[in-house]
Design an enzyme around this catalytic site. Structure first.
Site, short mmCIF file in Angstrom:
data_model
loop_
_atom_site.label_atom_id
_atom_site.label_comp_id
_atom_site.label_asym_id
_atom_site.label_seq_id
_atom_site.Cartn_x
_atom_site.Cartn_y
_atom_site.Cartn_z
N CYS A 74 0.85 -0.93 -0.09
CA CYS A 74 0.08 -0.51 0.18
C CYS A 74 0.61 1.17 -0.02
CB CYS A 74 -0.97 0.08 1.33
SG CYS A 74 -1.61 -1.31 1.61
N HIS A 325 -8.81 3.34 -1.46
CA HIS A 325 -7.74 2.78 -1.61
C HIS A 325 -7.56 2.03 -2.78
CE1 HIS A 325 -4.26 1.63 0.22
NE2 HIS A 325 -3.69 0.29 1.03
#
Lengths: 378, 131
Positions: A74, A325
């Site tokens: 991420c 996200h």
């Protein structure tokens, strides 16, 4: 950046949309841009697409230019950003493009259980994945320990979700534009306790991009924003071997490095975009960055200190929780948000009088964290 | 069948040694000769000081729960839901395990109960309440 949400669009086209907006904002084209620092975490697993660098470069008219592709779960595009900033500071390049793209929704053809397995590939293959660990599970383990140490409650977690959904409702690019309540959040199905559905960020598709230029050239561009510090640190993986699972040491190390470069303390930060993949992650981050005292992250959220009208606004964009996200796009999307806030161009979710912001982007179980400080150019 | 005492611990602990031990209801870790840190799983160098002077050690099979969660949305390949994953403290080391049987909380005493290998033959140790 593109809107975050569900996109039935190939990755190069999504990335192109973000890049062309960045090109137009900086008034540059592919001729002036010397290199691309590109982030994509999971295209190989999710879409059978690797060697994406030259493919996206071709789409944006940059074929021929060097492209380096980053994968750090991420924290993918924050790592790309760090490397771009360092290359420009070192004089290797004067004008570079940085960005990332990812598709994580069922538009990829992958259902929730398949994508949950792909996300879990960021945990250790031999010592973590065989237990059936998931990423909500990873952050549940960190957060449960924080609750044990400090008495952080599920209601305080819910306050983070309520805050970020409220913020996201003001951001037209957010995946979720709907407010929620503590009662609604606490009534949701459990994903990995203590996290319920509303404690978890969504699977999103999207892209983001920024143009980084040298200090010497900056004044020839409209409205430049200074990058005054970028810190980057790792921590032990697997998570069982971390010294203390709830402190996210890499965020403490990365922020100390970034604040040192910027010659600031945490008290001098006006606002922050932090990596709230789960509500608990925002609480851990707010403490690790020194924005609130250790153990007070949950209390600060419940008291409204981290709301857009609080003393240290966190995730005015809606954060990962509400903005969305798309893994490889998240890091540079935070840089876009900081830039727009400092310029005063954030529209309905603009904060009052902010001049210095910090971005916190983590990868995996906080095995990687990149912290960036952006501020108004004097 | 050999007993635990008969088995010579490998000088350099590999994943395959560790996995074979898990299948025999044993847990192997590494103790650093330089800084005394004990790692719960094989590593090429000490996670604390970077020394490669590591000695394979047998970890205790009884310990306490350091943190835990119950996973209700499993990844592909894990068909059941509602299973508990924990980090357990075993002497000076910590290890990630699956909990079997009744739910345990942080601080509870647990004991090694076996292993699962439903994930492409990768074994994971299982623990259960010691009460």
């Amino acid at each position: 950046m593109t809107s975050f949400g569900v996109h039935d669009t190939p990755m190069q086209e999504l990335f192109g949309e973000a890049v062309f907006a960045a090109f137009d904002d900086a008034d540059v084209g592919p001729d002036e841009v010397e290199a691309l620092y590109f982030g994509n975490a999971m295209g190989g697993q999710a879409e059978n697409t690797t060697h994406l660098g030259p493919q996206v470069a071709t789409h944006i008219g940059m074929a021929g230019k060097p492209v380096q592709r980053f994968e750090d779960a991420c924290a993918t595009s924050a790592n790309a950003f760090k490397n771009a900033v360092q290359a420009v500071e070192a004089g290797i390049h004067d004008v570079v493009l940085v960005g990332g793209v990812e598709r994580c929704t069922p538009e990829t053809g992958k259902d929730t259980d398949e994508m949950t397995r792909i996300f879990a590939s960021a945990s250790n293959r031999q010592y973590e994945q065989p237990t059936g660990l998931t990423f909500p599970g990873v952050f549940a383990l960190l957060t449960k320990r924080h609750m044990h140490e400090y008495g952080t409650t599920e209601e305080q977690l819910a306050h983070v979700a309520v805050k970020n959904h409220g913020h996201g409702a003001l951001n037209p690019k957010a995946h979720f534009g709907k407010e929620t309540t503590v009662e609604e959040a606490l009534d949701g199905p459990v994903v990995a306790d203590p996290f319920r559905l509303m404690d978890c960020c969504p699977f999103s598709d999207g892209a983001s991009a920024v143009v980084v230029v040298s200090d010497d050239l900056a004044d020839s561009f409209d409205d430049p924003v200074d990058v005054s510090g970028v810190g980057h640190a790792t921590d032990v993986v697997p998570l069982a071997d971390k010294e203390q699972v709830h402190v996210t040491q890499s965020a403490r190390d990365a922020s100390a490095e970034a604040y040192g470069q910027a010659d600031i303390t945490a008290e001098e930060i006006d606002f922050a975009e932090v990596h709230d993949c789960f509500t608990g992650a925002e609480i851990l981050a707010s403490e690790a960055l020194g924005l609130v005292e250790d153990g007070q992250g949950g209390v600060a959220a419940a008291e409204g200190r981290t709301r857009r009208d609080g003393d240290i606004p966190i995730n005015a964009s809606g954060g990962l929780k509400a903005k969305g996200h798309p893994i490889g796009a998240t890091g540079t999307a935070q840089i876009v948000e900081l830039t727009e806030q400092v310029r005063g161009e954030a529209g309905d979710h603009q904060l009052d009088g902010v001049e210095r912001g910090v971005a916190h982007n983590l990868g995996g179980d906080a095995g990687t964290t990149v912290v960036s400080v952006l501020e108004a150019r004097p | 069948m050999s007993t635990q005492d008969d088995i010579e611990l490998p000088e350099t602990l590999s994943y395959h040694d560790w996995a074979a031990a898990v299948r025999e209801d044993r847990l192997l870790g590494q103790s650093c000769e330089e800084c005394s840190h004990v790692g719960g799983v094989p590593s090429g160098a000490c996670q604390q000081c970077g020394s490669r002077d590591l000695t394979t050690v047998e970890l205790p099979t009884e310990g306490t729960v350091h943190t835990e969660t119950t996973i209700n949305v499993p990844p592909e390949g894990f068909e059941e839901r509602g299973y508990q994953v924990a980090v357990v403290t075993l002497g000076d080391a910590r290890v990630m395990v699956r909990i079997e049987g009744e739910h345990v909380d942080i601080g509870d005493d647990v004991v090694l109960s076996g292993f699962i290998d439903t994930d492409e033959d990768h074994p994971a140790p299982t623990f259960e309440t010691a009460d």
